[in-house]
Write a protein that holds these residues in place. Structure first.
Motif, PDB file in Angstrom:
ATOM      1  N   ASP A 244       1.162  -5.896  -1.532  1.00 22.61           N
ATOM      2  CA  ASP A 244       1.293  -5.895  -2.988  1.00 22.61           C
ATOM      3  C   ASP A 244       0.600  -4.635  -3.490  1.00 22.61           C
ATOM      4  OD1 ASP A 244       1.684  -6.578  -5.624  1.00 22.61           O
ATOM      5  OD2 ASP A 244       0.740  -8.553  -5.474  1.00 22.61           O
ATOM      6  N   CYS A 245       1.300  -3.889  -4.353  1.00 21.77           N
ATOM      7  CA  CYS A 245       0.803  -2.573  -4.754  1.00 21.77           C
ATOM      8  C   CYS A 245       0.948  -2.392  -6.261  1.00 21.77           C
ATOM      9  CB  CYS A 245       1.598  -1.509  -3.995  1.00 21.77           C
ATOM     10  SG  CYS A 245       1.145   0.187  -4.389  1.00 21.77           S
ATOM     11  N   GLY A 246      -0.041  -1.759  -6.873  1.00 21.82           N
ATOM     12  CA  GLY A 246       0.027  -1.452  -8.297  1.00 21.82           C
ATOM     13  C   GLY A 246      -0.171   0.035  -8.534  1.00 21.82           C
TER      14      GLY A 246
ATOM     15  N   LEU B 280       5.850   1.725  -1.325  1.00 23.15           N
ATOM     16  CA  LEU B 280       6.240   0.692  -0.347  1.00 23.15           C
ATOM     17  C   LEU B 280       7.250   1.259   0.653  1.00 23.15           C
ATOM     18  CD1 LEU B 280       6.567  -2.431  -2.710  1.00 23.15           C
ATOM     19  CD2 LEU B 280       4.696  -1.913  -1.123  1.00 23.15           C
ATOM     20  N   GLY B 281       8.124   2.133   0.184  1.00 25.82           N
ATOM     21  CA  GLY B 281       9.084   2.783   1.078  1.00 25.82           C
ATOM     22  C   GLY B 281       8.396   3.660   2.103  1.00 25.82           C
TER      23      GLY B 281
ATOM     24  N   ALA C 132       5.820  -6.034  -4.760  1.00 30.56           N
ATOM     25  CA  ALA C 132       5.374  -6.471  -3.429  1.00 30.56           C
ATOM     26  C   ALA C 132       6.549  -6.758  -2.502  1.00 30.56           C
ATOM     27  CB  ALA C 132       4.519  -7.729  -3.571  1.00 30.56           C
ATOM     28  N   TYR C 133       6.270  -6.638  -1.210  1.00 32.11           N
ATOM     29  CA  TYR C 133       7.287  -6.890  -0.184  1.00 32.11           C
ATOM     30  C   TYR C 133       6.572  -7.419   1.047  1.00 32.11           C
ATOM     31  CZ  TYR C 133      11.600  -5.975   2.454  1.00 32.11           C
ATOM     32  OH  TYR C 133      12.757  -6.099   3.190  1.00 32.11           O
TER      33      TYR C 133
END
Ligand code: MG
Ligand code: MG
Length: 272
Positions: A94-96, A24-25, A107-108
């Protein structure tokens, strides 16, 4: 049945959660007007694999991509497409990731360019509600205490709290027991114990709480077409208290945001 994790298992879960946090970063620097979600999805897949993990959502229940990307009125489960992001959009990512047999899932909701003040406020309140909920995830409390805290805070701002989709236990499975609704009654539901690991994830609508689903069988969007926000962390109970396994710090580093919102949930780790 709730699967309690050992200290070693919690460390493995932290590793998986942090791969998602770093993904996400990385995305935070790439999300801007003109970029499309499919491109970001490919970046994320490569990044996750380069970190020795597999995308946690790809192929899960036949989901076709690495990321759930849900712009504007989409709540969650949006399928990445080639449409360019526009100035003023928001997009929930949203990430897994799956590594060592454990899932990370967080998620962000990102701002694209310059976002309207009322939309910024929705994001701010939703993220605040996440930490307000996390604070209640401790030994002796119950599922309803987390849900109540999130619901109470968001509704006091006039927002709609989605009912049909909820947080969840997390571990060797992406969705474990218990369900973690973002609404509820104090003192109700399953009691929290040491070693529980969950994903807490408020999905908050600017308008009505009601949702609908697109014919693609995935995308959830608000019934009134107003924006929706989604923030998610992975949290373990350590020494009786909530400890964050995921972090937004990589996002903040990329965007130059200064925040101490996670500090209190790191204490358990620093003391041990
Ligand atoms: Mg998630
Ligand atoms: Mg989740």
């Amino acid at each position: 049945m709730v699967k309690i994790k050992s200290a070693e298992e919690i460390e493995l879960m932290r590793e998986s959660a942090l791969i998602v946090s770093k993904t996400l970063g990385m995305l935070a620097s790439e999300i801007k007007p003109g970029v499309n979600a499919l491109y970001l999805d490919k970046l994320a897949e490569t990044f996750i694999r380069d970190h020795g993990a597999s995308p946690g959502f790809l192929g899960m229940y036949d989901f076709p991509n690495t990321l759930n990307m849900s712009p504007n009125a989409q709540v969650v489960h949006g399928i990445p497409n080639g449409e360019p992001l526009k100035d003023g959009d928001i997009i929930s990512v949203d990430c897994g990731a799956l590594k060592n047999g454990f899932y990370g899932d967080h998620a962000y909701t990102f701002e694209v360019g310059e976002v309207a003040p009322e939309v910024k406020q929705l994001l701010k309140v939703t993220k605040e509600s996440l930490y307000i909920g996390i604070r209640e995830f401790k030994v002796g409390n119950r599922v309803g205490d987390v849900g109540f805290a999130i619901q109470n805070y968001c509704e006091s701002h006039g927002y709609g709290v989605v009912r049909e989709l909820v947080g969840h236990g997390l571990g060797k499975k992406l969705h474990e027991s218990p369900e973690m609704p973002n609404y509820g009654k104090r003192g109700r539901g399953k009691k929290f114990v040491e070693g529980m690991t969950v994903a807490i994830e408020p999905m908050i609508n600017m308008g009505t709480k009601n949702i609908k689903q697109l014919k693609d069988g995935w995308t959830i969007l608000t019934a009134d077409g107003k924006p929706s926000a989604h923030f998610e962390h992975n949290v373990a109970i350590v020494n009786g208290k909530p400890e964050l396994l995921s972090t937004f710090q990589y996002i903040y580093d990329a965007l130059g945001i200064v925040s101490d919102e996670e500090l209190e949930f790191r204490q358990a780790k620093l003391q041990s």
